[in-house]
Design a protein around this motif. Structure first.
Motif, PDB file in Angstrom:
ATOM      1  N   GLY B 209       2.748  35.243  14.274  1.00 19.52           N
ATOM      2  CA  GLY B 209       3.319  34.815  15.547  1.00 19.52           C
ATOM      3  C   GLY B 209       2.294  33.937  16.233  1.00 19.52           C
ATOM      4  N   ASP B 210       2.648  33.334  17.362  1.00 15.44           N
ATOM      5  CA  ASP B 210       1.777  32.319  17.941  1.00 15.44           C
ATOM      6  C   ASP B 210       0.486  32.901  18.517  1.00 15.44           C
ATOM      7  N   THR B 225      -2.407  43.683  15.879  1.00 19.26           N
ATOM      8  CA  THR B 225      -2.871  42.450  16.526  1.00 19.26           C
ATOM      9  C   THR B 225      -1.997  42.141  17.739  1.00 19.26           C
ATOM     10  N   THR B 226      -2.580  41.514  18.741  1.00 22.03           N
ATOM     11  CA  THR B 226      -1.756  40.898  19.784  1.00 22.03           C
ATOM     12  C   THR B 226      -2.006  39.396  19.759  1.00 22.03           C
ATOM     13  N   GLY B 227      -0.947  38.680  20.063  1.00 17.25           N
ATOM     14  CA  GLY B 227      -1.058  37.218  20.164  1.00 17.25           C
ATOM     15  C   GLY B 227      -0.624  36.797  21.549  1.00 17.25           C
ATOM     16  N   THR B 228      -1.146  35.679  21.981  1.00 13.38           N
ATOM     17  CA  THR B 228      -0.852  35.245  23.350  1.00 13.38           C
ATOM     18  C   THR B 228       0.459  34.501  23.462  1.00 13.38           C
ATOM     19  N   GLY B 229       1.065  34.197  22.285  1.00 13.45           N
ATOM     20  CA  GLY B 229       2.218  33.316  22.360  1.00 13.45           C
ATOM     21  C   GLY B 229       1.757  31.917  22.705  1.00 13.45           C
ATOM     22  N   GLN B 230       2.680  31.103  23.082  1.00 17.27           N
ATOM     23  CA  GLN B 230       2.319  29.723  23.389  1.00 17.27           C
ATOM     24  C   GLN B 230       3.065  29.283  24.642  1.00 17.27           C
ATOM     25  N   THR B 231       2.328  28.774  25.610  1.00 17.02           N
ATOM     26  CA  THR B 231       2.961  28.286  26.832  1.00 17.02           C
ATOM     27  C   THR B 231       3.018  26.770  26.771  1.00 17.02           C
ATOM     28  N   VAL B 232       4.219  26.244  26.805  1.00 14.92           N
ATOM     29  CA  VAL B 232       4.408  24.790  26.741  1.00 14.92           C
ATOM     30  C   VAL B 232       4.863  24.320  28.118  1.00 14.92           C
ATOM     31  N   TYR B 233       4.205  23.265  28.602  1.00 10.85           N
ATOM     32  CA  TYR B 233       4.563  22.751  29.927  1.00 10.85           C
ATOM     33  C   TYR B 233       5.438  21.520  29.812  1.00 10.85           C
ATOM     34  N   ASN B 234       6.340  21.386  30.756  1.00  8.93           N
ATOM     35  CA  ASN B 234       7.075  20.130  30.905  1.00  8.93           C
ATOM     36  C   ASN B 234       6.146  19.113  31.546  1.00  8.93           C
ATOM     37  N   THR B 235       6.608  17.865  31.614  1.00  9.09           N
ATOM     38  CA  THR B 235       5.749  16.825  32.196  1.00  9.09           C
ATOM     39  C   THR B 235       5.453  17.103  33.668  1.00  9.09           C
ATOM     40  N   ASP B 236       6.326  17.855  34.346  1.00  8.06           N
ATOM     41  CA  ASP B 236       6.053  18.170  35.745  1.00  8.06           C
ATOM     42  C   ASP B 236       5.303  19.506  35.880  1.00  8.06           C
ATOM     43  N   TRP B 237       4.733  19.963  34.815  1.00  5.52           N
ATOM     44  CA  TRP B 237       3.897  21.165  34.785  1.00  5.52           C
ATOM     45  C   TRP B 237       4.670  22.461  35.022  1.00  5.52           C
ATOM     46  N   SER B 238       5.988  22.397  34.965  1.00  4.98           N
ATOM     47  CA  SER B 238       6.714  23.654  34.955  1.00  4.98           C
ATOM     48  C   SER B 238       6.723  24.157  33.503  1.00  4.98           C
ATOM     49  N   VAL B 239       6.925  25.453  33.320  1.00  7.12           N
ATOM     50  CA  VAL B 239       6.874  26.013  31.973  1.00  7.12           C
ATOM     51  C   VAL B 239       8.171  25.693  31.234  1.00  7.12           C
ATOM     52  N   SER B 267       9.083  38.176  28.408  1.00  9.48           N
ATOM     53  CA  SER B 267       8.942  36.840  29.000  1.00  9.48           C
ATOM     54  C   SER B 267       7.545  36.279  28.711  1.00  9.48           C
ATOM     55  N   VAL B 268       7.392  34.992  29.000  1.00  9.95           N
ATOM     56  CA  VAL B 268       6.151  34.280  28.679  1.00  9.95           C
ATOM     57  C   VAL B 268       5.047  34.665  29.665  1.00  9.95           C
ATOM     58  N   GLY B 269       3.862  34.866  29.143  1.00 12.06           N
ATOM     59  CA  GLY B 269       2.690  34.997  30.013  1.00 12.06           C
ATOM     60  C   GLY B 269       2.401  36.375  30.559  1.00 12.06           C
ATOM     61  N   MET B 270       3.086  37.438  30.077  1.00 11.35           N
ATOM     62  CA  MET B 270       2.837  38.757  30.653  1.00 11.35           C
ATOM     63  C   MET B 270       2.024  39.675  29.733  1.00 11.35           C
ATOM     64  N   GLY B 271       1.588  39.176  28.585  1.00 12.25           N
ATOM     65  CA  GLY B 271       0.895  40.012  27.627  1.00 12.25           C
ATOM     66  C   GLY B 271       1.902  40.542  26.635  1.00 12.25           C
ATOM     67  N   PRO B 272       1.528  41.476  25.757  1.00  9.21           N
ATOM     68  CA  PRO B 272       0.293  42.253  25.702  1.00  9.21           C
ATOM     69  C   PRO B 272      -0.913  41.438  25.239  1.00  9.21           C
ATOM     70  N   ALA B 273      -2.097  41.910  25.633  1.00 10.02           N
ATOM     71  CA  ALA B 273      -3.329  41.241  25.255  1.00 10.02           C
ATOM     72  C   ALA B 273      -4.456  42.261  25.278  1.00 10.02           C
ATOM     73  N   GLY B 274      -5.596  41.852  24.760  1.00  8.29           N
ATOM     74  CA  GLY B 274      -6.811  42.673  24.832  1.00  8.29           C
ATOM     75  C   GLY B 274      -6.667  44.015  24.169  1.00  8.29           C
ATOM     76  N   LEU B 275      -6.083  44.003  22.987  1.00 12.19           N
ATOM     77  CA  LEU B 275      -5.746  45.259  22.310  1.00 12.19           C
ATOM     78  C   LEU B 275      -6.978  46.091  21.931  1.00 12.19           C
ATOM     79  N   LYS B 276      -6.891  47.402  22.161  1.00 16.74           N
ATOM     80  CA  LYS B 276      -7.928  48.356  21.734  1.00 16.74           C
ATOM     81  C   LYS B 276      -7.237  49.581  21.170  1.00 16.74           C
ATOM     82  N   VAL B 277      -8.007  50.367  20.437  1.00 19.92           N
ATOM     83  CA  VAL B 277      -7.454  51.606  19.902  1.00 19.92           C
ATOM     84  C   VAL B 277      -8.397  52.745  20.261  1.00 19.92           C
ATOM     85  N   ASP B 278      -7.837  53.933  20.506  1.00 21.93           N
ATOM     86  CA  ASP B 278      -8.689  55.053  20.927  1.00 21.93           C
ATOM     87  C   ASP B 278      -9.482  55.610  19.750  1.00 21.93           C
TER      88      ASP B 278
END
Lengths: 631, 365
Positions: B209-210, B225-239, B267-278
């Motif tokens: 995945g991205d 693993t966690t992946g951040t996905g991909q954030t693509v912006y329009n020309t007016d900087w909206s997602v 949705s885009v940009g909310m995670g998951p991220a920074g994965l750890k295991v106990d």
């Protein structure tokens, strides 16, 4: 004093003699020159000595101000971004004006003083403290006023050639050309300047000797001034300043990879000035300023950005000198500005209109009273009203006591408002608002062979709604969230002494004690000092002239500066004292031809220092100046 | 006129914040080291370009933190953008990305052992393989030419470069297989590569995945693993919601390298991220929707199985102190003021907080 000035000027390079001789003004058309004197009589103003300006005409204003002015220059290395910090505020709170036109970028709120060669201006005056009633947005900590000389007429042809070579590949070539008839005056000056800045330094981060790379600069510019004197009451001037600057941006000393980044600044500054006097009491001063600045930044890796800023400034001032004791000035300013940037959604624009009134009353022949006010409307919204009260009491013929209270503000920059992308501007920002209070004294003694001016000022500034960028999650945005308190004491001493017709000594010293904090102080010395704001700072210049020879020594002291907002001692910059010396000799070939030479040795004690964390500066280095003048 | 530079810095910092979120501590490979009994190091990333990265140490006996440990011990500033630290065989390998170096310290007396500065343009994470070999992931000078640098631990020099993908980031060792997540760096990637640690050859490229950036190993030796996905912006900087992809959590079977589970964020940009295991290898802990969540490796099948355990402001680093099975959060209100660490037990109960350096992004022991 005049004798000294003339002497000083003769001792020094080049064209200053012209400046003096040419100052035979149109008596009724000299509004700007006296605007500060009349309407800011309580302000502390510092004019950079013309011989110091001339001696440094191969350097930038940033370097000149560091050595001679009562302010702090914050620099990113030798060729990098250099801005002024006055009274504990920042570059956004320090207005920089050229011929009355504000040059602070509407995009980032600053002007890089390394892009202002001393060669391109003839007058540098610093007004300390809030000056927004007179100069508008941004004049909170102080204002730097740059100007060119008043046009001269009936002078025929004159020219001067300015050559400079120095360490680290510095070369500077300048030519000034002047021609004037009875009604027309033309001045053209152009320069080309280049430096490799490949000095070596000890890098604390790698614990090894390194050579600065990718720090070269290349600048060239042309300033054309045309003046037409229709009659004794009317003067029309057109000025055009073009400059192109390539600034290579070195890696910081802490970075591992070499930098290839380069920034290109190309700008046009156009000005039309019309001055008209009526009945010797009423004077109209109108100016139209056009600014166009293109900035391209390319790190040669993954960022290549293009910014374009334009401004159209219309300003009219009508001054009425009712009597010797009463003067009024009514002004109106309209500024239209626009910008495009890769990180703006669209072209952004702003319209600002301001009306301002300045008054001066001399009461009982003892007290200068200034009342000023400015009201602006920004895109249809009323900005805070900005009043100023200034008092200057002439207690005796050797003592003046001054006091001033002023409100000031600075409007958010386009970046603050409109930046888009992974960081976001905040369109809801309001202007920063400040109050500045100051009181001081001036002691003057003017004897036959010597003259001393000693000035002291205590100041207090409070700025609310200070704009700061902070991260919310991963998105950075600016907010009106902070408040700045800054206060301190400034002292300055000027002394000139003439022993006889051949010998002359002058001394110029400034000292600033500045406390500045973004956390409300509970003790006199605040817990946390603003970053890159030395508490103690000063400079001292002493020169001695003997006939056609001169020698001078300059000391600049910068106290400890914190690089972290939490004032971590281990990462504070050490204080440093720099010593430069200069000597010169002027050859008078005949009445028409003169040759002035001078040698400067900078940082003569080879001090290792950083102007900013991870930005090292050169050790001992040399510059040689030669000025040939024909008139 | 450093608009660009300053804003690039902002962008980079936020970019780093978004994509990487947290440094790996060495819990995944700290087999030979008694895990964090005396305390742990805290890596303070510093503000990008300001050269104010620092190292702190939390001492468990005195329950106090010593800050600026590296600089006060070695007399040398740590540098710019300390990305991670890994303790391996009594040495601490501090990876300082923008200074393009690794500082190697002794974990006994914190003295400087070596500085590896040749051949590491943009290093991210260190992984010890054996007594004489370590791997370091690297983004390359352009921020996207990802590689793994093979380090000879006896001479502390780079001996070999393995081409891996774009923005090669975290590394884990399972048997003699190294898994490396290609996080994209300044560009994009979607793979985790598997390298034979004996031959230093890539034996598999797994599409997950991205922009996968973090990796942990669970009790069954499977890789998450966690992946951040991909954030693509329009020309007016909206997602651009159509072309953007959300972050995800995925599981890779360590034997056949198949992706056996992939959970996309709604949705885009909310995670998951920074994965750890106990410390048991059975509970995953990660950043999600601005808070800290956990989930069970055996039962998780969708985001509905994510449980919020900690809610606090300015979370930057996320680590697990395996010796006590504590969650250690790095708290960074901005990148100019000191941050702190907050300690929690594995259920999210707050224990204490200590002031550290700027931008705490992870711990090591």
């Amino acid at each position: 004093m005049r004798r000294f000035s003339i002497l000083l000027m003769y001792m020094c390079t080049g064209y200053w003699t012209w400046a003096q001789q040419d100052s035979i003004l149109l008596e009724s058309v000299q509004i700007q020159s006296s605007r500060l004197e009349v309407f800011a009589s309580a302000d502390r103003t510092t004019r950079i000595d013309s011989n110091q300006l001339a001696l440094n005409d191969g350097n930038s204003i940033a370097m000149l101000l560091t050595k001679f002015a009562p302010l702090n220059i914050r620099a990113y290395g030798i060729g990098g971004l250099s801005t002024a910090s006055m009274r504990g505020t920042g570059s956004n709170q320090t207005a920089v004006l050229w011929e009355g036109i504000n040059l602070q970028s509407q995009m980032n709120g600053s002007l890089d003083l390394n892009l202002v060669p001393a060669f391109m201006v003839d007058d540098v005056t610093i007004q300390s403290g809030g000056g927004a009633s007179m100069f508008g947005s941004g004049a909170m900590g102080g204002t730097i006023l740059l100007g060119n000389q008043t046009p001269a007429f009936n002078r025929g042809l004159n020219l001067s050639l300015h050559e400079q070579v120095g360490s680290f590949g510095l070369q500077n070539h300048g030519l000034k050309l002047g021609f004037s008839s009875k009604k027309l005056s033309l001045g053209i000056r152009g320069f080309y300047r280049k430096a490799d800045n490949d000095f070596s330094f000890y890098n604390d981060f790698t614990q090894s000797e390194e050579t600065q790379e990718n720090a070269n600069i290349e600048q060239y510019g042309l300033l054309t001034e045309l003046a037409y004197r229709a009659n004794d009451h009317q003067l029309i001037q057109i000025k055009h300043w073009y400059q192109n600057n390539n600034t290579y941006i070195p890696k910081t000393a802490s970075a591992g990879l070499p930098s290839q980044a380069v920034q290109q600044d190309a700008f046009h500054r156009g000005l039309i000035k019309w001055q008209q006097s009526f009945y010797n009491k009423l004077q109209l001063d109108y100016k139209l300023g056009l600014l166009d600045h293109i900035l391209e930044y390319d790190d040669k890796i993954n960022t290549h950005s293009h910014n374009h800023a334009q401004s159209v400034i219309n300003e009219a001032q009508l001054r009425y000198d009712a009597t010797q004791n009463i003067a009024l000035e009514l002004g109106v300013n309209h500024t239209y500005e626009n910008s495009t940037a890769d990180n703006y959604t669209d072209k952004v624009t702003r319209n600002r209109t301001a009306i301002f009134l300045s008054t001066h009353f001399l009461l009982w022949n003892k007290l200068d009273l200034n009342l000023l006010g400015r009201q602006s409307v920004i895109d249809g919204n009323a900005a805070p009203f900005l009043p100023t009260l200034g008092l200057n009491y002439h207690a005796t013929n050797w003592l003046d006591i001054k006091a001033k209270a002023a409100k000031s503000y600075r409007i958010p920059t386009f970046n603050d408002l409109y930046w888009s992308g992974s960081s976001m501007g905040n369109p809801d920002l309001v202007p920063e608002e400040g109050v500045s209070l100051e009181a001081g004294y001036v002691l003057t003694t003017d004897q036959r062979f010597w003259r001393i001016t000693y000035e002291g000022t205590a100041f207090y500034n409070n700025i609310q709604d200070w704009i700061l960028w902070t991260p919310t999650g991963s998105v950075w945005s600016p907010e009106n969230k902070e408040e700045l308190w800054s206060y301190g004491i400034e002292q300055s001493l000027k002394l000139t002494a003439q022993f006889n017709d051949n010998q002359h000594v002058s001394l110029n010293a400034n000292y600033q004690y500045v406390l500045s904090t973004l956390k409300q102080p509970t003790t006199f010395i605040p817990e946390i000092q603003t970053t890159y704001t030395p508490t103690h700072q000063g400079n001292l210049y002493v020169s001695y002239e003997w006939k056609k020879a001169n020698i001078g020594i300059n000391n600049t002291y910068i106290g400890k500066q914190y690089s972290d907002e939490s004032n971590v001692e281990i990462r504070a910059l050490d204080p440093y004292l720099l010593t430069d010396i200069n000597c010169g000799y002027r050859f008078v070939l005949n009445r028409k031809h003169q040759l002035a030479t001078s040698l400067q040795v900078k940082n003569i004690f080879d001090i290792d220092y950083e102007v900013r964390r991870a930005y090292y500066m050169p050790g001992i280095n040399y510059q040689f100046n030669l000025v040939y003048k024909f008139n | 006129m450093k608009t660009n530079t300053i804003f690039n810095t902002l962008i980079r910092v936020s970019f780093i914040a978004v994509t990487v979120f947290f440094a790996a501590c060495s819990s995944d490979d700290g087999i030979k080291f008694t895990p964090g009994q005396d305390g742990f190091f805290i890596v303070n990333e510093g503000g990008f370009g300001n050269g104010n990265a620092s190292l702190s140490f939390y001492d468990k006996t005195s329950a106090s933190v010593t800050n600026n440990l590296f600089e006060s011990t070695t007399g040398k500033p740590l540098g710019d953008q300390a990305q991670s630290m890994t303790v391996y065989n009594d040495f601490g390998y501090i990876v300082v990305q923008n200074s393009a170096k690794i500082e190697v310290i002794s974990t006994d007396d914190y003295s400087l052992v070596a500085t590896i500065s040749e051949g590491l343009p943009s290093p991210r994470y260190f992984l010890g393989i054996n007594a004489s070999k370590g791997y370091v992931s690297d983004w390359g000078a352009d921020g996207s030419t990802g590689t793994i640098k093979v380090i000879d631990l006896t001479t502390n020099t780079v001996t070999k470069t393995i081409s891996t993908g774009s923005g090669t980031n975290q590394l884990v060792l399972v048997g003699n297989h190294v898994f490396a997540a290609n996080s994209g760096g300044w560009s994009n990637d979607n793979s985790v590569v598997v390298i034979d640690a004996d031959t230093d050859e890539i034996i598999e490229t797994i599409t997950v995945g991205d922009n996968p950036s973090t990796l942990v190993v669970d009790e069954d030796n499977d890789v998450w693993t966690t992946g951040t996905g991909q954030t693509v912006y329009n020309t007016d900087w909206s997602v651009n919601t159509e072309e953007s992809t959300p972050a995800f959590l995925a599981k890779i079977d360590h034997e056949d390298f198949e992706v056996t589970l992939k959970i996309d964020a709604p949705s885009v940009g909310m995670g998951p991220a920074g994965l750890k295991v106990d410390s048991n290898g059975s509970t995953l802990v990660f950043k999600y929707d601005g808070s800290i969540f956990s989930t069970d490796t055996e039962t998780v099948s969708s985001t509905d199985d994510f449980t919020k355990i900690i809610e606090t402001d300015f979370i930057y680093g996320l680590s697990i102190d395996a010796s006590e099975n504590h969650i250690i959060l790095g708290i960074s209100p901005d990148y100019t003021n000191p941050g702190s660490i907050k300690r929690y037990d594995i259920t999210g109960s707050f224990i204490d907080e200590h002031t550290v350096g700027i931008g705490p992004n992870g711990i090591a022991y």
